[in-house]
Design a protein around this motif. Sequence first.
Motif, PDB file in Angstrom:
ATOM      1  N   THR A  86       7.126  -2.017  14.316  1.00  0.00           N
ATOM      2  CA  THR A  86       8.245  -1.271  13.744  1.00  0.00           C
ATOM      3  C   THR A  86       7.918   0.217  13.715  1.00  0.00           C
ATOM      4  N   PHE A  87       6.706   0.548  13.301  1.00  0.00           N
ATOM      5  CA  PHE A  87       6.307   1.956  13.254  1.00  0.00           C
ATOM      6  C   PHE A  87       6.358   2.590  14.634  1.00  0.00           C
ATOM      7  N   LEU A  88       5.828   1.915  15.649  1.00  0.00           N
ATOM      8  CA  LEU A  88       5.830   2.489  17.000  1.00  0.00           C
ATOM      9  C   LEU A  88       7.246   2.744  17.496  1.00  0.00           C
ATOM     10  N   TYR A 127       7.928   8.004  -5.810  1.00  0.00           N
ATOM     11  CA  TYR A 127       7.381   7.040  -4.846  1.00  0.00           C
ATOM     12  C   TYR A 127       6.857   5.798  -5.563  1.00  0.00           C
ATOM     13  N   ALA A 128       6.153   5.983  -6.677  1.00  0.00           N
ATOM     14  CA  ALA A 128       5.593   4.852  -7.418  1.00  0.00           C
ATOM     15  C   ALA A 128       6.694   3.961  -7.989  1.00  0.00           C
ATOM     16  N   GLN A 129       7.885   4.514  -8.191  1.00  0.00           N
ATOM     17  CA  GLN A 129       8.992   3.762  -8.766  1.00  0.00           C
ATOM     18  C   GLN A 129       9.809   3.010  -7.713  1.00  0.00           C
ATOM     19  N   LEU A 130       9.581   3.304  -6.450  1.00  0.00           N
ATOM     20  CA  LEU A 130      10.356   2.658  -5.383  1.00  0.00           C
ATOM     21  C   LEU A 130       9.974   1.199  -5.216  1.00  0.00           C
ATOM     22  N   GLU A 131      10.909   0.441  -4.682  1.00  0.00           N
ATOM     23  CA  GLU A 131      10.630  -0.947  -4.321  1.00  0.00           C
ATOM     24  C   GLU A 131       9.680  -0.962  -3.134  1.00  0.00           C
ATOM     25  N   PRO A 132       8.911  -2.027  -2.947  1.00  0.00           N
ATOM     26  CA  PRO A 132       7.940  -2.078  -1.845  1.00  0.00           C
ATOM     27  C   PRO A 132       8.543  -1.779  -0.471  1.00  0.00           C
ATOM     28  N   ARG A 167       0.851  -1.194   0.000  1.00  0.00           N
ATOM     29  CA  ARG A 167       0.000   0.000   0.000  1.00  0.00           C
ATOM     30  C   ARG A 167       0.883   1.239   0.000  1.00  0.00           C
ATOM     31  N   ARG A 168       0.601   2.169  -0.889  1.00  0.00           N
ATOM     32  CA  ARG A 168       1.394   3.392  -0.987  1.00  0.00           C
ATOM     33  C   ARG A 168       0.887   4.411   0.021  1.00  0.00           C
ATOM     34  N   SER A 169       1.817   5.241   0.553  1.00  0.00           N
ATOM     35  CA  SER A 169       1.395   6.280   1.494  1.00  0.00           C
ATOM     36  C   SER A 169       0.460   7.261   0.807  1.00  0.00           C
ATOM     37  N   SER A 170       0.647   7.472  -0.501  1.00  0.00           N
ATOM     38  CA  SER A 170      -0.277   8.352  -1.211  1.00  0.00           C
ATOM     39  C   SER A 170      -1.677   7.750  -1.229  1.00  0.00           C
ATOM     40  N   ASP A 171      -1.765   6.423  -1.107  1.00  0.00           N
ATOM     41  CA  ASP A 171      -3.080   5.780  -1.013  1.00  0.00           C
ATOM     42  C   ASP A 171      -3.795   6.191   0.266  1.00  0.00           C
ATOM     43  N   LEU A 172      -3.032   6.564   1.286  1.00  0.00           N
ATOM     44  CA  LEU A 172      -3.642   6.956   2.550  1.00  0.00           C
ATOM     45  C   LEU A 172      -4.528   8.178   2.385  1.00  0.00           C
ATOM     46  N   VAL A 173      -4.209   9.023   1.420  1.00  0.00           N
ATOM     47  CA  VAL A 173      -5.014  10.225   1.169  1.00  0.00           C
ATOM     48  C   VAL A 173      -5.611  10.188  -0.231  1.00  0.00           C
ATOM     49  N   ASP A 174      -5.578   9.031  -0.880  1.00  0.00           N
ATOM     50  CA  ASP A 174      -6.185   8.801  -2.189  1.00  0.00           C
ATOM     51  C   ASP A 174      -5.599   9.692  -3.283  1.00  0.00           C
ATOM     52  N   LEU A 175      -4.277   9.849  -3.285  1.00  0.00           N
ATOM     53  CA  LEU A 175      -3.571  10.594  -4.326  1.00  0.00           C
ATOM     54  C   LEU A 175      -2.672   9.629  -5.092  1.00  0.00           C
ATOM     55  N   HIS A 176      -2.665   9.742  -6.414  1.00  0.00           N
ATOM     56  CA  HIS A 176      -1.862   8.818  -7.227  1.00  0.00           C
ATOM     57  C   HIS A 176      -1.174   9.584  -8.344  1.00  0.00           C
ATOM     58  N   TRP A 177       0.146   9.374  -8.488  1.00  0.00           N
ATOM     59  CA  TRP A 177       0.930   9.892  -9.610  1.00  0.00           C
ATOM     60  C   TRP A 177       1.706   8.714 -10.174  1.00  0.00           C
ATOM     61  N   PRO A 178       1.273   8.178 -11.313  1.00  0.00           N
ATOM     62  CA  PRO A 178       1.894   6.958 -11.850  1.00  0.00           C
ATOM     63  C   PRO A 178       3.400   7.042 -12.048  1.00  0.00           C
ATOM     64  N   LEU A 237      11.100   0.164   0.299  1.00  0.00           N
ATOM     65  CA  LEU A 237      11.352   1.601   0.401  1.00  0.00           C
ATOM     66  C   LEU A 237      10.044   2.383   0.493  1.00  0.00           C
ATOM     67  N   ARG A 238       9.011   1.905  -0.176  1.00  0.00           N
ATOM     68  CA  ARG A 238       7.692   2.543  -0.045  1.00  0.00           C
ATOM     69  C   ARG A 238       7.215   2.452   1.403  1.00  0.00           C
ATOM     70  N   PHE A 239       7.381   1.267   1.987  1.00  0.00           N
ATOM     71  CA  PHE A 239       6.981   1.056   3.378  1.00  0.00           C
ATOM     72  C   PHE A 239       7.742   2.004   4.301  1.00  0.00           C
ATOM     73  N   GLU A 240       9.060   2.092   4.130  1.00  0.00           N
ATOM     74  CA  GLU A 240       9.868   2.967   4.975  1.00  0.00           C
ATOM     75  C   GLU A 240       9.463   4.429   4.811  1.00  0.00           C
ATOM     76  N   ASN A 241       9.177   4.836   3.581  1.00  0.00           N
ATOM     77  CA  ASN A 241       8.732   6.207   3.341  1.00  0.00           C
ATOM     78  C   ASN A 241       7.360   6.464   3.957  1.00  0.00           C
ATOM     79  N   THR A 242       6.507   5.468   3.934  1.00  0.00           N
ATOM     80  CA  THR A 242       5.188   5.606   4.559  1.00  0.00           C
ATOM     81  C   THR A 242       5.343   5.824   6.060  1.00  0.00           C
ATOM     82  N   LEU A 243       6.232   5.053   6.683  1.00  0.00           N
ATOM     83  CA  LEU A 243       6.470   5.223   8.121  1.00  0.00           C
ATOM     84  C   LEU A 243       7.019   6.603   8.431  1.00  0.00           C
ATOM     85  N   LEU A 244       7.942   7.080   7.619  1.00  0.00           N
ATOM     86  CA  LEU A 244       8.502   8.421   7.835  1.00  0.00           C
ATOM     87  C   LEU A 244       7.429   9.498   7.678  1.00  0.00           C
TER      88      LEU A 244
END
Length: 168
Positions: free
Chosen positions: A64-66, A19-24, A4-15, A26-33
């Motif tokens: 991990t997030f906490l 962020y969309a090009q990152l490996e899963p 799940r992309r962090s942009s999905d959290l606010v329903d924004l998508h840029w193909p 790195l997406r997870f780590e960016n979402t946590l940040l």
Amino acid sequence: FPTRRSSDLVDLHWPDSLYAQLEPRLRFENTLLALKSLILAESLRQPVVLHIEDGHWLDEESQTFLKQLVEGAEGYPLAVMVTRRPDGEMGRHSLHSVQGWGDKESTIHLESLASEETGALAAELLTGAASPELVTLLQAKAEGNPFFSEQLLRYLLEEGLLEQGAGG
């Protein structure tokens, strides 16, 4: 790791976004940040208390997030409260990875109510003394859990199953 992309959290998508090009991972780590930044920024507006109920069910990613959330957050008005059952009681996950918080961690152990405490709880709800038989029933059925004791007592009251006697 979640896809799940962090942009999905606010329903924004840029193909074609970075962020969309990152490996899963790195997406997870960016979402946590991003979530950490959001919570810390909100704490600067007003103090934040993050209460997580049933922490014994937290998955590894949430733990991990906490842990990341509290790292470096010493100067922020932020409190994280995790309520959970003790290890081995109805839980498949423990919070050992989060429990490395050192001096930032406090543990409050809640014990079962003793018969006298259950009697005091019942007396408060009944606005009068509870009979020893009622206290024994509450202790047996609720096993010293104050919430269950109160709910059982309220049920008995609502159903008209209690009557005032000389002993309570």
